[in-house]
Each structure stands twice: as C-alpha cells, then as structure tokens.
Design a protein around this motif. Structure first.
Motif, PDB file in Angstrom:
ATOM      1  N   GLY A 154       0.705  -1.492   0.029  1.00  0.00           N
ATOM      2  CA  GLY A 154      -0.583   0.368   0.056  1.00  0.00           C
ATOM      3  C   GLY A 154       0.810   1.221   0.056  1.00  0.00           C
ATOM      4  O   GLY A 154      -0.063   2.344  -0.377  1.00  0.00           O
ATOM      5  N   GLU A 155       1.945   1.213   0.289  1.00  0.00           N
ATOM      6  CA  GLU A 155       3.226   2.033   0.461  1.00  0.00           C
ATOM      7  C   GLU A 155       3.440   2.867  -0.789  1.00  0.00           C
ATOM      8  O   GLU A 155       4.435   3.475  -1.446  1.00  0.00           O
ATOM      9  N   SER A 251     -10.712  -3.153 -29.281  1.00  0.00           N
ATOM     10  CA  SER A 251     -10.610  -2.323 -28.645  1.00  0.00           C
ATOM     11  C   SER A 251      -9.987  -2.857 -27.142  1.00  0.00           C
ATOM     12  O   SER A 251      -9.396  -4.152 -26.980  1.00  0.00           O
ATOM     13  N   ALA A 252      -8.729  -1.748 -26.054  1.00  0.00           N
ATOM     14  CA  ALA A 252      -8.010  -2.414 -25.102  1.00  0.00           C
ATOM     15  C   ALA A 252      -9.007  -2.850 -24.359  1.00  0.00           C
ATOM     16  O   ALA A 252      -8.469  -2.982 -22.975  1.00  0.00           O
ATOM     17  N   GLU A 253     -10.016  -2.122 -23.988  1.00  0.00           N
ATOM     18  CA  GLU A 253     -11.372  -2.135 -22.986  1.00  0.00           C
ATOM     19  C   GLU A 253     -11.199  -3.467 -21.942  1.00  0.00           C
ATOM     20  O   GLU A 253     -10.895  -3.111 -20.929  1.00  0.00           O
ATOM     21  N   PRO A 254     -11.936  -4.592 -23.114  1.00  0.00           N
ATOM     22  CA  PRO A 254     -12.241  -6.150 -22.188  1.00  0.00           C
ATOM     23  C   PRO A 254     -10.506  -5.865 -20.936  1.00  0.00           C
ATOM     24  O   PRO A 254     -10.546  -6.232 -19.695  1.00  0.00           O
ATOM     25  N   PHE A 255      -9.309  -5.586 -21.784  1.00  0.00           N
ATOM     26  CA  PHE A 255      -7.997  -6.182 -20.618  1.00  0.00           C
ATOM     27  C   PHE A 255      -7.761  -4.948 -20.023  1.00  0.00           C
ATOM     28  O   PHE A 255      -7.718  -5.245 -19.143  1.00  0.00           O
ATOM     29  N   ILE A 256      -8.254  -3.788 -19.662  1.00  0.00           N
ATOM     30  CA  ILE A 256      -8.111  -2.835 -18.976  1.00  0.00           C
ATOM     31  C   ILE A 256      -8.534  -3.256 -17.716  1.00  0.00           C
ATOM     32  O   ILE A 256      -8.365  -2.861 -16.707  1.00  0.00           O
ATOM     33  N   ASN A 257      -9.904  -3.149 -18.039  1.00  0.00           N
ATOM     34  CA  ASN A 257     -10.659  -4.172 -17.208  1.00  0.00           C
ATOM     35  C   ASN A 257     -10.129  -5.087 -16.464  1.00  0.00           C
ATOM     36  O   ASN A 257     -10.000  -5.233 -15.519  1.00  0.00           O
ATOM     37  N   TYR A 258      -9.861  -6.397 -17.120  1.00  0.00           N
ATOM     38  CA  TYR A 258      -9.508  -7.020 -15.983  1.00  0.00           C
ATOM     39  C   TYR A 258      -8.936  -6.712 -15.318  1.00  0.00           C
ATOM     40  O   TYR A 258      -8.694  -7.852 -14.617  1.00  0.00           O
ATOM     41  N   ALA A 259      -7.220  -5.924 -16.368  1.00  0.00           N
ATOM     42  CA  ALA A 259      -5.868  -5.559 -15.381  1.00  0.00           C
ATOM     43  C   ALA A 259      -6.471  -5.014 -14.279  1.00  0.00           C
ATOM     44  O   ALA A 259      -5.752  -5.189 -12.833  1.00  0.00           O
ATOM     45  N   LEU A 260      -7.134  -4.532 -14.486  1.00  0.00           N
ATOM     46  CA  LEU A 260      -6.914  -3.402 -13.175  1.00  0.00           C
ATOM     47  C   LEU A 260      -8.560  -4.107 -11.827  1.00  0.00           C
ATOM     48  O   LEU A 260      -6.962  -4.007 -10.435  1.00  0.00           O
ATOM     49  N   ARG A 261      -8.755  -5.041 -12.044  1.00  0.00           N
ATOM     50  CA  ARG A 261      -9.533  -6.215 -11.612  1.00  0.00           C
ATOM     51  C   ARG A 261      -7.947  -7.067 -10.746  1.00  0.00           C
ATOM     52  O   ARG A 261      -7.858  -7.190  -9.528  1.00  0.00           O
ATOM     53  N   PHE A 263      -4.997  -6.415 -10.154  1.00  0.00           N
ATOM     54  CA  PHE A 263      -3.560  -5.047  -9.662  1.00  0.00           C
ATOM     55  C   PHE A 263      -4.921  -4.718  -8.691  1.00  0.00           C
ATOM     56  O   PHE A 263      -4.161  -3.521  -7.695  1.00  0.00           O
ATOM     57  N   GLY A 264      -6.592  -4.584  -8.221  1.00  0.00           N
ATOM     58  CA  GLY A 264      -6.798  -4.487  -6.774  1.00  0.00           C
ATOM     59  C   GLY A 264      -7.578  -3.029  -6.932  1.00  0.00           C
ATOM     60  O   GLY A 264      -7.690  -2.711  -6.636  1.00  0.00           O
ATOM     61  N   ASP A 265      -7.629  -2.580  -8.614  1.00  0.00           N
ATOM     62  CA  ASP A 265      -9.136  -1.731  -8.760  1.00  0.00           C
ATOM     63  C   ASP A 265      -9.572  -1.452  -8.010  1.00  0.00           C
ATOM     64  O   ASP A 265     -10.843  -2.592  -8.809  1.00  0.00           O
ATOM     65  N   PRO A 266     -10.807  -1.022  -7.063  1.00  0.00           N
ATOM     66  CA  PRO A 266     -11.938  -1.261  -6.341  1.00  0.00           C
ATOM     67  C   PRO A 266     -13.398  -1.038  -7.384  1.00  0.00           C
ATOM     68  O   PRO A 266     -13.930  -0.956  -7.475  1.00  0.00           O
ATOM     69  N   ASP A 267     -12.685  -0.378  -8.010  1.00  0.00           N
ATOM     70  CA  ASP A 267     -13.674   0.733  -9.287  1.00  0.00           C
ATOM     71  C   ASP A 267     -13.282   0.538 -11.066  1.00  0.00           C
ATOM     72  O   ASP A 267     -12.856   1.069 -11.436  1.00  0.00           O
ATOM     73  N   HIS A 282      -0.243   3.014 -12.999  1.00  0.00           N
ATOM     74  CA  HIS A 282       0.365   3.813 -10.973  1.00  0.00           C
ATOM     75  C   HIS A 282       0.176   2.123 -10.545  1.00  0.00           C
ATOM     76  O   HIS A 282       0.515   1.702  -9.409  1.00  0.00           O
ATOM     77  N   LEU A 283      -0.481   1.849 -10.904  1.00  0.00           N
ATOM     78  CA  LEU A 283      -0.900   0.483  -9.817  1.00  0.00           C
ATOM     79  C   LEU A 283       0.259  -0.490  -9.974  1.00  0.00           C
ATOM     80  O   LEU A 283       0.656  -1.598  -9.289  1.00  0.00           O
ATOM     81  N   MET A 284       1.151  -1.070 -11.431  1.00  0.00           N
ATOM     82  CA  MET A 284       1.597  -2.488 -11.461  1.00  0.00           C
ATOM     83  C   MET A 284       2.664  -1.641 -11.047  1.00  0.00           C
ATOM     84  O   MET A 284       4.318  -2.228 -10.890  1.00  0.00           O
ATOM     85  N   ARG A 285       3.066  -0.002 -11.226  1.00  0.00           N
ATOM     86  CA  ARG A 285       4.645   0.554 -10.876  1.00  0.00           C
ATOM     87  C   ARG A 285       4.367  -0.015  -9.087  1.00  0.00           C
ATOM     88  O   ARG A 285       5.712  -0.086  -8.633  1.00  0.00           O
TER      89      ARG A 285
END
Length: 952
Positions: A154-155, A251-261, A263-267, A282-285
């Motif tokens: 988290g830091e 479209s990259a949308e399905p990938f972006i949405n899947y990857a955000l989940r 990596f723990g993105d809440p929405d 930012h999450l990947m970093r």
C-alpha cells in the motif's frame, strides 16, 4: 540494482553538499543496502530528461537539497519536484528535504508541509565541520532504516519475494507454440537482460506476421517459470486476437478492465479510458510485474498516413504503455507488426526491437527437424526462397513430409509469384498447397470454419456451425461427422501445425495462427460469399442467444459486441443495429453501454460493422435513417475517445444525410457538433460558419430547444473568434445563464492578461476592479441556480462546468478584494471557495469522460495554483493539459496551455522559458484565428520583451 534507489535532487551550485551526502550514503551502497542516484550518473549521449524521469520512477526515497538556487531552478520546480510529489501522493515515495543553505523555504507551501532535516529546520551550514558530518551521517542511517524493512504494498514500494512466496499468476492467453523451436538464443538473452535491467521498462518486439514473435515470448515465459519467475510478484498475459492481414478495429477495454481488477482496483469502470490506463500503470508500479501484451497491431493506425501510422488508437492502452515507459520496476513485453509511434520518445526505457527472420542455419535445422530431406544447397535455397519465415517454413516442412516424403525439391510446385511476404503471401501459398493436398473433407472444412473467427473458436460456436442443415460450400463434411472422427480431424490438423495445440483449460476450443485464419477468411469471403454470410449468420444468432438479454457488465456485454460484428458480416446490418446494438447494448435512449460502462472502445469495434469504409461509408444495407444513426454514433464515440480529427468526416456526412431526409432537428445538432469539433481542433472561422448553418437548420425544425442550443454554439464560436459584441447578442437570444455565457462575461471583464487575471493582482484601477467584481457576483448568483438545476437533472457534463464558472468567479473576487478585506469576502476565503469549486470541476469532468472539456478545468485550476504559489501543482495540471491537447490535436487548448505556462514561468522568474511558450501561443493564435486570446498574447509579449517582474 543492488538495493533501493535514493534519488538526490539538487542545484549544481550545491554540488559540494551533494558530494558529502553521497559519501555517507556510499558506505551503505557498498554493503548492498541501497543505490544512490544523482544526475552525474547520466552517461554521455544519453537523453538526460528520460534518464532523470527513469530515476525518479525507480526511486524509493528522494533527498532534496534545499537552497535558494534549488527553489528558483525552473527545471527543478517545473519538472523534477512535480514528478516527485506525484509519486509521493500515488506511490508513497518518501521525500526528505535537507536544508543546506539559508532560504525562505517555510514560505513554499508544498515544502512547508514535509518534515525536513536537520530536525530543527536549521541549514547544515550553520554547524561546524564535525556537526555537518554528524547531520549527514544521521540522515544516511535514517534512510537505511527506512528502506531496510520489507515495504508494504500500500505504500507504493515494490514487495520482494526473495526467500519464499509464489507470484500471482494469470496466464494462458498466448497462442500455444508448436514443438519445434530453433535459434533465437540472442533474442532470448535480450529478454533476460531486459528483465534484469532496471532501466528497461517496456520492450517491444516488432515483426510481420508469422516470424515467431508469440512463440519466442512463450518460450521465454517457459524459462522464467522454470527459474521460479525470477522475483516477479505478478505475471499476466493478454493476446489481442483480432489479427490478420487487414486493419481491423478492436478495443483494449476488456483487457484494461480485467487488469485493473487483477491489480486490485476497486472500480475498474470509473473515469475515462485514458484515466483507467493511467491508473493501471500506477498500480503496476507498486509491484515487480511481468506483463505480456501479444499482437497489439489491431490497436494501431496502419501504414499509409505518416502523421499517425503506428500510433495507438486506444487511449487506455496509450496511457498504460506511456506510463510504464516512464517508470516500471518490472517489465512489459509487447509484440506487434508495426513500431509503436507513441513510444518513440522513450528509446532508453522502452526500446523497440525489430525481430528478424530466423538465421539461415537455424532455418535449415528447422526443416530437418520437420522431416525434410535433400542436399544442403537445396535446403539453403528453400530457406532463402521462403524468406526464413518461421510459420511458412513450419508449414512447408510438414507439407513436404506428408505430401512428398520430405523431398525438398517438391517445393517448386508451390507458386511464389508476386507473393507479398510482409502480408503473409508465402504462408498463404503454402497453406493453399496444403489445402489442395488435404482435399475436400473434414480437415479442410474445419480450417474454413476458423476463417469465420477473429479469435479462438469456442465449442458452443463450433457446434452451432456444424448442426444441420449443412452450409453449402462450408460444413457438408462436418454435419454428420461422429465425435470420434471430429477429434481425429482436429488431431490431424494439430499434427500438421495448422491448428494450435489444445488449451488445457478449454480443450474443445480451436485456434490457429492469425495468418491461417486470415487465409481461409479470404477464401470463403471471396469464393464462397453465400457460405460466408450463412456461417456468420449462425454465429450472430448463437452469440445473440447466448448472451444475457440486457448485460450489465462489460464482460457479459462482449458476446453482443461480437454478435453485431458477425451479423454485419452476414449482411444483416439493420437487424443487428435494431435488435442487438440499439435495444440490448445501448438500451434505447438510455445509452447504457457508454454512460454506465464507459465502453467507448468496444462501441467502436461494433460500429465498424455498420460501415463499408472507415467512418465515411455506412453500409448500403442500412436504411437511410440507419446510415445517419451509424454516422452520428461513430462521430460521438470518436469524439469521446479523443480522436477528434477522425470524427469530422462522419459528422459532416451525418449532417448531409439528415439534410437529404429533411430531418432538420438532427441536422442542426450535427452542425452544432461540427462547430464545436472544428473549434476545438483549431479552425475558428470554420466553427463560426458551422454555427450559422446550425441556426438556419434549427429555424427550419421549429424546435425551440434546438434553436436555443444552436444560438449558444454560435455565441461560443464568436466569443473564441474575439467578436465580443456579436457573441453577446447571440447569447441574448438564448435566455440562459450557462457555462459559455459565464465564460464570455468573465473574459470580457478581465484585464488584458485575460485568463491570468494578472492585471488585478497589481494596482489596477478601482473602476476596473468594481466592474469585474459586479460580473463575478452575477456569475455566482446565476451559476449557483444553474448548478442546482443541473444536479437535480443529474447532468454529468453540466454540473462540473457550472462548478468551473463558480470557481473562476470566486477567484476573481478573491484577487480583487479591497484592502482591508471585507468580512466574509476576504482573499483567503475566496481562494478556499475557488479551490473547492475548481477541484469539483476537474473531478466531475473526469467522471463525465469528456477529454475535450477536461482541459478547461485543469487550466483554471492551474491559474489558481499559480496565484497560491503552488507552482508544482500548476505545472502538473499544465503537463496534463498539453498531453490531452497534443493527443487529440485540440489546438485551442494547446494555445491556452502555452499561455498559462508563459505566466507560470514569468512568475517564477524564468523569462526565457516564458518567451518560448509565448512564441508557441502566438503561432497558434495566428494559425487558428483564436481572436479571443489576441489581446492576452499582445500584452504578455510586451511584458516579456521588457523582462517585467511577476504578477500576484
């Protein structure tokens, strides 16, 4: 890297103090506890800005050597500090200011809120040599303690897996390579080196189809797995299946949405596509991640237009890859057929490697492994003739072994005349020879089925195609085929490498190399058009039935998007539009897919089916109303994605179609859209002309609401042209107090410095100030009423625009507050209200996903931050504005950004930088006809020529 990186930011006039600090930290560096970075590590010939950016992104702690020279450095304040503070806010980077020389650092807002060293805030120069050594030694030990503990995710510090723990794996989407793999040792070593090199963040492998990009990456992943993933915390792969020889929209949308989940993105669906891609970066970093993106060429502009070829179409993927190129503790590996133009500015951190054909010795060895026999010179001649192309040689070897007992001389039977190897020509010729040898039967029929798909064919879809009655010219050999014979045909094709190996997770799914699919797609569509339509029609019906009637997530919506594509290929465009796209995807006038899911990229993929040419030729199988709808909807989605230049033609054609049908209200809307579009792109005279058309068409419609809207559009275009009085007359016909009218009122009453309000920060006349304060109060009164109405109606775009008007008015009142300030109307209170309103404006515009409006909020907030001497925050906003403007060719926003940069640099005392931005603004004002800014440009040019001091 031996340990956590400590980034040192300093003025070169303080290099003596930097060297003393580095000496203390060097003790720990030699013990493997950390690595120290300062700009003297930049090698000759390296891009220094890119190197500094890379170092900032790799840092886990940053020490700032504070002095007057540090605080007045344009580069430090405008570039380094904003980047460091951004990492502090997003990733938890520890920033430690070290006061080295006396200076008024407590008056710098961003600096005053960070705990400095020495702990009593005194400069280290106040002590004797012994005390200085003690201070620097204590700081070095503090940093060692800080970085010596296992960081928390988290830091924003990359967690280590040394000594145990398994990475989080999500794999299996890459094509499964065949058993034969030769050569490529140099390329495998290059991938190994990229993973170990902290300076390489993205590695792109570039080669045309069939050279072996995916197979190379898959083989390297096998090596990584055998080595326990070499410290990776997360590993994710993704393949964009829509590949072939033609440019296809995807479209990259399905990938972006899947990857955000992942990596723990809440929405994952929150905010605009570009913001989502940024958030994913930012999450990947925060962790050392290995990301594989296979076959991104469908998301790139194809060759043919030098100004855009190779650029990414999808804003989410653009943001992700650029964000990772700036900083990434892990590695992203990309494969594509065309160089990614968006990454050319990052040659060090995001190199792009051309993957050559396999070398001659390896190519000969591959043929021998496949059972091909013959003299060495014949084998080498064959390798040369077929271009050392991995897929072609694999197919050739299998074909010769089975059809001609491996005799290399029989290759002469394959006609290579005029084969375009870059477009897969050699492979197509070998596949055609294979097809003739196989003959009509279940194997060839199965390959033809795959020509209907631009992705792996799942079992349910294959079953739908194989049912009776047979599709003439396509499925006759498959309808009555037993399960045993079906499996035998599939096994035979896999043995020949014409089908990919079975996926253990979905063994009934069939896949083939994209060139194999493309070859049979071309054959069916050109030679068997009725079979092409019937096969796609069955897939349309299957997918439409398999999906929920009204899906509520992007994932469950995907079968409907695919159904639209197949329905259009089947010649059922109007049915697909009415029954699937408008009723089930858009949900009528609810526009659920875009307003609720933000699925603009997926929308564009589906909309492409309604066109015979890219955005200019709607299908003739649609009704006239359907064609106009397709044009208007494509234009809307392109605008939302920031692809403004591409949106012009469909908007113009939609206007023309509405005029032919005498659909005057819709035509007036399209003319208004064209006015706004051309205005943003920087054609102000053109925008005025389109607004005049809109008024004429609206009058024909007789619809009062549209008449008012058209007059608003003209008033805004006239305002931007600098035709103030005409604009006021046009606004008077709207009887509305919207954002645009407030913008006119405020800008007319401002001094020559315009949006900068600089004239009111100085003496100014009492009468000028009072006139402006009267306008601000009027804007506040009516703006609050408009805001309440917009909030009651849940108008996503109007609400933040009203906050923007209020924020500018509050700022104007604050800067013109009389001295001593009136109670309740003082400068501090006004600035606080302006800050709250403008923050709400920016946040709201992000939520509305309108990149063409977001710069308005960012520019106003940048001006506010500049007045509050938050130069770092102002610079961050302006950096984002220029990124958006340059990406979407929004030349008026670009001009405004350069004007505000000029004011910012002027206020920081960097007149040379201010003049550079001023010169760019002058060019844009002249080229676009942006008359509104003419007086500001003239005024600032005069100020900067004189080398005048700061405002505010």
């Amino acid at each position: 890297m031996s340990g956590p990186t400590v980034f040192i930011s300093y003025s070169h006039k303080d290099e003596t103090w930097k060297d003393q600090l580095v000496g203390q930290l060097r003790v720990l560096e030699l013990e493997g506890g950390l690595e120290v970075w300062d700009d003297r590590k930049i090698a000759a010939g390296d891009g220094w800005r890119a190197e500094i950016t890379t170092a900032v992104e790799s840092a886990r702690a940053a020490v700032l050597l504070i002095s007057a020279d540090f605080l007045t450095s344009g580069f430090i304040r405008g570039t380094e500090v904003p980047h460091l503070l951004q990492r502090r806010a997003q990733d938890g980077l520890r920033i430690i200011p070290l006061i080295v020389r006396p200076c008024p650092w407590r008056r710098v807002p961003w600096l005053a809120e960070i705990q400095s060293r020495p702990t009593d805030g005194r400069p280290i120069t106040d002590g004797n040599s012994v005390q200085i050594e003690k201070d620097l030694s204590a700081l070095a030990e503090e940093i060692a303690d800080l970085l010596g503990h296992k960081p928390k995710v988290g830091e924003g510090l990359a967690p280590s897996r040394e000594g145990g723990g398994q990475p989080h794996l999500d794999l299996g989407r890459l094509p499964i390579p065949g058993p034969h793999f030769v050569g490529r040792e140099a390329e495998l070593a290059r991938l190994d080196a990229a993973w170990e090199d902290p300076a390489v963040h993205v590695l792109t492998l570039v080669a045309f189809g069939g050279v072996g990009k995916s197979a190379l990456v898959a083989r390297w992943l096998d090596r990584m797995a055998a080595d326990g993933w070499r410290g990776a915390v997360r590993v994710l792969d993704w393949s964009f299946y829509s590949q072939g020889t033609k440019d296809q929209v995807t479209s990259a949308e399905p990938f972006i949405n899947y990857a955000l989940r992942f990596f723990g993105d809440p929405d994952p669906q929150a905010s605009s596509p570009y913001d989502r891609g940024n958030r994913l970066a930012h999450l990947m970093r925060k962790e050392r991640t290995l990301l594989i993106l296979d076959g991104v060429e469908p998301l790139q502009y194809p060759p043919g237009r030098p100004e855009i070829e190779g650029r990414l179409k999808d804003p989410g993927l653009t943001a992700l890859l650029k964000g990772l190129a700036v900083g990434n503790p892990g590695l992203c590996v990309v494969t594509t057929r065309e160089r990614i133009a968006d990454l050319t500015s990052y040659p060090t951190t995001a190199p792009q490697i051309s993957l050559e054909e396999i070398d001659p010795d390896a190519a000969v060895e591959l043929l021998r492994q496949l059972g091909v026999a013959g003299r060495e010179r014949d084998l080498r001649a064959a390798v040369k003739e077929f271009g050392r192309h991995a897929l072609t040689l694999t197919l050739l070897g299998n074909y010769l072994r089975r059809a001609h007992s491996g005799d290399i001389r029989k290759r002469k039977e394959i006609d290579l005349h005029r084969a375009d190897e870059k477009q897969g020509g050699h492979a197509f010729r070998v596949i055609a020879a294979y097809a003739r040898w196989l003959g009509e039967g279940p194997e060839l029929a199965t390959l033809r089925l795959l020509g209907l798909f631009d992705r792996p064919a799942e079992a349910g879809a294959l079953k739908a195609l194989r049912v009776a009655p047979p599709i003439p010219g396509l499925t006759e050999p498959l309808v009555d085929l037993s399960d045993e014979d079906w499996r035998l045909a599939v096994t035979t094709l896999r043995d020949h490498n014409l089908l990919a190996a079975a996926d253990p997770r979905e063994p009934e799914t069939l896949d083939a190399h994209p060139l194999v699919r493309a070859c049979f797609a071309e054959e069916i569509e050109s030679r068997h058009p009725i079979a092409w339509q019937e096969g796609n029609g069955r897939l349309y019906e299957h997918l439409a039935k398999a999906a929920p009637d009204l899906p509520d997530t992007l994932e469950t919506m995907q079968p409907l998007y695919a159904a639209v594509v197949h329905g259009c290929r089947a010649g059922r465009q109007q049915e697909a539009m009415d029954e699937v796209y408008r009723r089930r995807i858009l949900r009528g006038k609810e526009f659920y897919s875009t307003k609720q899911l933000g699925a603009f990229g997926s929308e564009l993929t589906a909309l492409a089916g309604f066109f015979d040419g890219p955005w200019s030729q709607p299908s003739t199988l649609l009704t006239a109303m359907g064609q106009a709808f397709a044009l208007n909807e494509a234009a809307f989605v392109l605008r939302a994605l920031g692809r403004l230049a591409e949106a012009v033609e469909p908007t113009q054609l939609g206007l023309d179609a509405d005029r032919r049908m005498e659909n005057w209200e819709s035509a007036a809307k399209e003319a208004s859209n064209l006015s706004h579009l051309t205005l943003t792109l920087g054609d102000v005279p053109g925008a005025v002309a389109f607004s005049e058309q809109s008024i004429e068409l609206a009058d024909r419609s007789g619809v009062i609401k549209q008449i008012v809207s058209s007059w608003k559009e003209q008033a805004d275009a006239l305002h931007q042209a600098g035709r103030w009085e005409e604009s006021a007359v046009a606004f008077s016909k709207t009887e509305a107090m919207g954002f645009r009218y407030c913008d006119l009122l405020l800008s007319r009453a401002e001094p020559e410095d315009g949006g900068g309000l600089g004239g009111f920060a100085g003496p100014g006349s009492f009468q000028e100030k009072e006139r402006f304060r009267t306008v601000c109060r009027k804007v506040l009164k009516q703006g609050n009423e408009s805001l309440r109405m917009a909030e009651n109606k849940h108008l996503l775009l109007d609400v933040p625009l009203h906050h923007l008007s209020l924020g500018r008015a509050y700022l104007g009142l604050a800067l013109t507050a009389p001295q001593p300030a009136d109670p309740g109307d003082d400068r501090a209170a006004g600035l606080a209200q302006a800050t709250e309103s403008l923050d709400q404006a920016v946040d709201g515009l992000r939520m509305a996903r309108r990149e063409d409006h977001l710069p308005l909020g960012l520019l106003a907030r940048a001006a506010l931050r500049r007045f509050r001497h938050d130069f770092t925050g102002a610079a961050a906003d302006l950096i984002e504005v220029l990124e958006i403007a340059e990406r979407g060719r929004m030349r008026l926003h670009e001009c405004d950004a350069h004007l505000e940069w000029a004011r910012l640099h002027r206020d920081q005392g960097d007149v040379a930088a201010a003049r550079r931005h001023m010169a760019q603004a002058r060019v844009l004002v002249t080229e676009t006809g942006y008359g509104r800014r003419e007086r500001e440009v003239r005024w600032l040019e005069g100020v900067l020529v004189e080398g005048a001091g700061t405002s505010g």
